[in-house]
Design a protein around this motif. Structure first.
Motif, mmCIF file in Angstrom:
data_model
loop_
_atom_site.group_PDB
_atom_site.id
_atom_site.type_symbol
_atom_site.label_atom_id
_atom_site.label_comp_id
_atom_site.label_asym_id
_atom_site.label_seq_id
_atom_site.Cartn_x
_atom_site.Cartn_y
_atom_site.Cartn_z
ATOM 1 N N ASN A 71 0.825 -1.362 -0.021
ATOM 2 C CA ASN A 71 -0.014 0.064 -0.109
ATOM 3 C C ASN A 71 0.696 1.169 -0.073
ATOM 4 O O ASN A 71 0.596 2.535 0.231
ATOM 5 C CB ASN A 71 -0.979 -0.013 1.376
ATOM 6 N N ASP A 90 -7.623 -7.584 2.502
ATOM 7 C CA ASP A 90 -7.050 -6.681 1.563
ATOM 8 C C ASP A 90 -8.275 -5.772 1.412
ATOM 9 O O ASP A 90 -8.126 -4.570 1.271
ATOM 10 C CB ASP A 90 -6.761 -7.115 0.350
ATOM 11 N N GLY A 117 1.722 3.191 -2.188
ATOM 12 C CA GLY A 117 1.202 4.068 -3.128
ATOM 13 C C GLY A 117 -0.050 4.785 -2.743
ATOM 14 O O GLY A 117 -0.496 5.622 -3.236
ATOM 15 N N SER A 118 -0.839 4.255 -1.591
ATOM 16 C CA SER A 118 -1.901 4.512 -0.994
ATOM 17 C C SER A 118 -1.993 5.675 0.142
ATOM 18 O O SER A 118 -2.759 6.270 0.409
ATOM 19 C CB SER A 118 -2.934 3.476 -0.692
ATOM 20 N N ILE A 119 -0.740 5.409 1.080
ATOM 21 C CA ILE A 119 -0.617 6.274 1.922
ATOM 22 C C ILE A 119 0.485 7.407 1.771
ATOM 23 O O ILE A 119 1.320 7.070 0.849
ATOM 24 C CB ILE A 119 -0.415 5.419 3.256
ATOM 25 N N GLN A 120 0.423 8.309 2.664
ATOM 26 C CA GLN A 120 1.602 9.230 2.449
ATOM 27 C C GLN A 120 2.410 9.742 3.744
ATOM 28 O O GLN A 120 3.310 10.335 3.600
ATOM 29 C CB GLN A 120 0.749 10.682 2.191
ATOM 30 N N ILE A 148 -8.892 2.812 3.581
ATOM 31 C CA ILE A 148 -7.842 3.997 2.976
ATOM 32 C C ILE A 148 -8.809 4.768 2.091
ATOM 33 O O ILE A 148 -8.703 5.898 2.215
ATOM 34 C CB ILE A 148 -6.911 3.084 1.917
ATOM 35 N N ILE A 149 -9.966 4.248 1.358
ATOM 36 C CA ILE A 149 -10.718 4.998 0.636
ATOM 37 C C ILE A 149 -11.648 6.057 1.352
ATOM 38 O O ILE A 149 -11.492 7.327 1.175
ATOM 39 C CB ILE A 149 -11.850 3.962 -0.312
ATOM 40 N N GLU A 204 -8.513 -1.669 2.159
ATOM 41 C CA GLU A 204 -8.702 -0.697 0.896
ATOM 42 C C GLU A 204 -9.853 0.316 1.383
ATOM 43 O O GLU A 204 -10.079 1.340 1.186
ATOM 44 C CB GLU A 204 -9.071 -1.554 -0.172
ATOM 45 N N ARG A 218 -9.165 8.478 2.790
ATOM 46 C CA ARG A 218 -8.867 9.638 1.466
ATOM 47 C C ARG A 218 -9.859 10.727 1.503
ATOM 48 O O ARG A 218 -9.989 11.891 1.426
ATOM 49 C CB ARG A 218 -8.476 8.917 0.375
#
Lengths: 74, 484
Positions: free
Chosen positions: B28, B274, B30-33, B281-282, B278, B285
């Protein structure tokens, strides 16, 4: 057991040499897969249940690690 | 010069890191900062009373991720009168140097108290007394951190399983006063606030309405479950829809939000798919994208705290000693505070949670020994043995000491359990070698490997009749290439 073999066994000394983290982690006796230092670190930020004791006792969680006893809900 | 909140970069969404999260993180990235690190979970004692060692392997793993990092302390909260030790601060500084976090946060709680000539750790974050002295105590602790650690600092809003005390300052107001007096940022743990509401404390909306919203730089989202009619902040999975809905409403009012972090304990990873992650995370965001949309400048509040009644006169040290002792189930002489707190069902919940923290430390640090004891003595007798140990020992934040204390306790009890004595020696020697890198030999009067195998399979080892002596040499990890 044969008396001779018995006396040989009683004086036999076997030496095995292993790194500490392997010795401390049973899984590593079969396959070196994970670090063990986590067990010795400070517990995480959580004001809930440390489930490691219950997980070790196995029988109070279902296979999704949902606690079954004591009115627990997800 | 420590950066002001307005000059910090907006990061986005992140997760708390633990050992064992590598796969999840790598999938993940690419999904978290950002990654939040609880530094003390990556420390262990070196057995010398000189301080702690940092797990450098974990530093290497964390430094390999191209993401900003922030630190979230879990060992020395800012709500109590006991300030972090020099050893703690020195280790924290070394860890900061190694991982370069953008800021540091800690909890508005306490976890140790003066007890005679020494300090007693509670093994649990406990709520501080919500009066003016409680405010001053927290402000002093925040200033101490900022004098020692050259990073932006925030304190986290805590969980409180106690019912509101008479005349105490309301939760939100208490947080606001500390933040204003210390000129400090706030880490709003929304799951903690929701937990407090579910358990009968202030509502989330009342709490939020009392906060200086421009000071909120970070939000924590988590999950929990019910236990004996109490909702627990258990970090046991993805956040429920109620919490997500609350967060969506609240972030709109926050002009300086820099990060939203999802907290989950590694023990619950197997129950997470998973798809679950997800979904979390969505949702995060979506929440992040709403930040600051409805921000309005708040009117400056007048100080309206009045000193009257029990809650406003309880000295911090009396509160810490009384609550600490009650939560550890230790005897106390009766007084008004002991009676009032003693009637609170929340104390019994905390008693149970502390038992599980302490028991988890024992079974995790001495896995073979405790399995052998449990299988040999039976579940009930094993639990009684643990209770006797807890009644005769002090809790410790780090499992290293717990393991050593439990082995001493077993030595004094000397239970009639085959294989036990050598097995305890083996596990203790291993822990010590992990801590001090010294080579140790452990002698066995039996073949330990069938015993290891049985215990690993959760079975009672079979009796051994053939006499045999084994010596296992335990080496430090650096020599791992020479293994077995």
């Amino acid at each position: 057991m044969d008396e001779l073999l018995k006396s040989q066994l009683s004086t036999r000394e076997i030496q095995v040499s292993i790194p500490a983290s392997v010795a401390y982690d049973l899984k590593k006796f079969q396959k070196i897969t994970e670090t063990v230092l986590g067990r010795l670190g400070c517990p995480a930020c959580c004001s809930g249940f440390d489930i490691r004791f219950i997980v070790e006792n196995r029988f109070r969680f279902n296979d999704k690690l949902e606690l079954l006893e004591g009115g627990i809900l997800r | 010069m420590i950066k002001q909140i307005s000059s910090l970069n907006e990061l986005g969404i992140g997760i708390v890191y633990f050992r064992g999260f590598q796969d999840l993180l790598e999938k993940n990235l690419g999904s978290i900062q950002a990654i939040e690190i609880e530094p003390q979970t990556l420390w262990y004692e070196d057995g010398s009373d000189q301080g702690y060692r940092i797990d450098v392997t974990q530093n290497e793993i964390l430094n390999s991720y191209p993401l900003p990092k922030v630190f979230h302390g879990v060992g020395s909260p800012i709500g109590g009168s006991v300030l972090p030790s020099d050893n703690t601060l020195a280790t924290l500084k070394a860890h900061i140097k190694a991982l370069n976090p953008l800021w540091l946060s800690e909890h508005l709680s306490f976890n140790s108290f003066p007890d005679g000539d020494c300090l007693t750790n509670t093994n649990f974050l406990l709520p501080q007394v919500q009066n003016e002295q409680g405010i001053e105590t927290a402000v002093k602790a925040i200033r101490h951190y900022r004098e020692c650690i050259n990073l932006p600092f925030a304190f986290e809003t805590g969980v409180n399983y106690l019912k509101p005390l008479k005349h105490e300052i309301p939760d939100g107001r208490f947080v606001a006063e500390i933040a204003e007096k210390a000129d400090c940022n706030i880490l709003l743990d929304l799951h903690n606030v929701m937990t407090n509401q579910v358990n009968g404390r202030q509502t989330v909306s009342a709490f939020i309405s009392q906060l200086p919203l421009h000071r909120i730089m970070e939000i924590h989202l988590a999950s929990g479950f019910f236990f004996r009619d109490y909702y627990l902040d258990a970090h046991s999975g993805i956040s429920n829809d109620n919490l997500i809905g609350l967060a969506e409403g609240i972030v709109r009012k926050l002009p300086n939000l820099k990060l939203i972090v999802f907290e989950m304990l590694p023990e619950f990873l197997p129950s997470l798919s998973d798809g679950d992650f997800e979904k979390q995370i969505i949702a995060m965001r979506r929440i992040w994208d709403m930040r600051g949309r409805n921000f309005r400048v708040q009117k400056k509040r007048k100080n309206t705290i009045h000193s009257s009644g029990l809650g406003n006169h309880i000295p911090v040290k009396d509160w810490e000693y009384t609550l600490g002792k009650l939560c550890l189930g230790q005897p106390l002489l009766g007084n008004d505070l002991v009676r009032e707190l003693g009637d609170d069902k929340g104390i019994k919940i905390i008693n149970e949670l502390i038992f599980h923290f302490r028991a988890s430390a024992v079974v995790s640090s001495l896995k073979l020994t405790t399995r052998l004891l449990r299988f040999s003595l039976g579940e009930e007798n094993f639990n009684e043995l643990l209770k006797e140990f807890f009644n005769n020992s002090k809790p410790d934040l780090f499992p290293f000491r717990v393991a050593l204390d439990f082995s001493d306790f077993l030595g004094s009890k000397n239970p009639d359990v085959p294989f036990l004595e050598d097995l305890v020696s083996f596990e203790v020697a291993t822990i010590k070698t992990i801590s001090d890198d010294r080579v140790r030999e452990v002698k066995f009067s039996y073949n330990p490997f069938p015993v290891f195998r049985s215990l690993n399979n959760n079975e009672l080892p079979e009796e051994q009749t053939d006499p045999v002596k084994f010596i296992i040499t335990i080496k430090p990890d650096e020599s791992i290439e020479e293994s077995v």
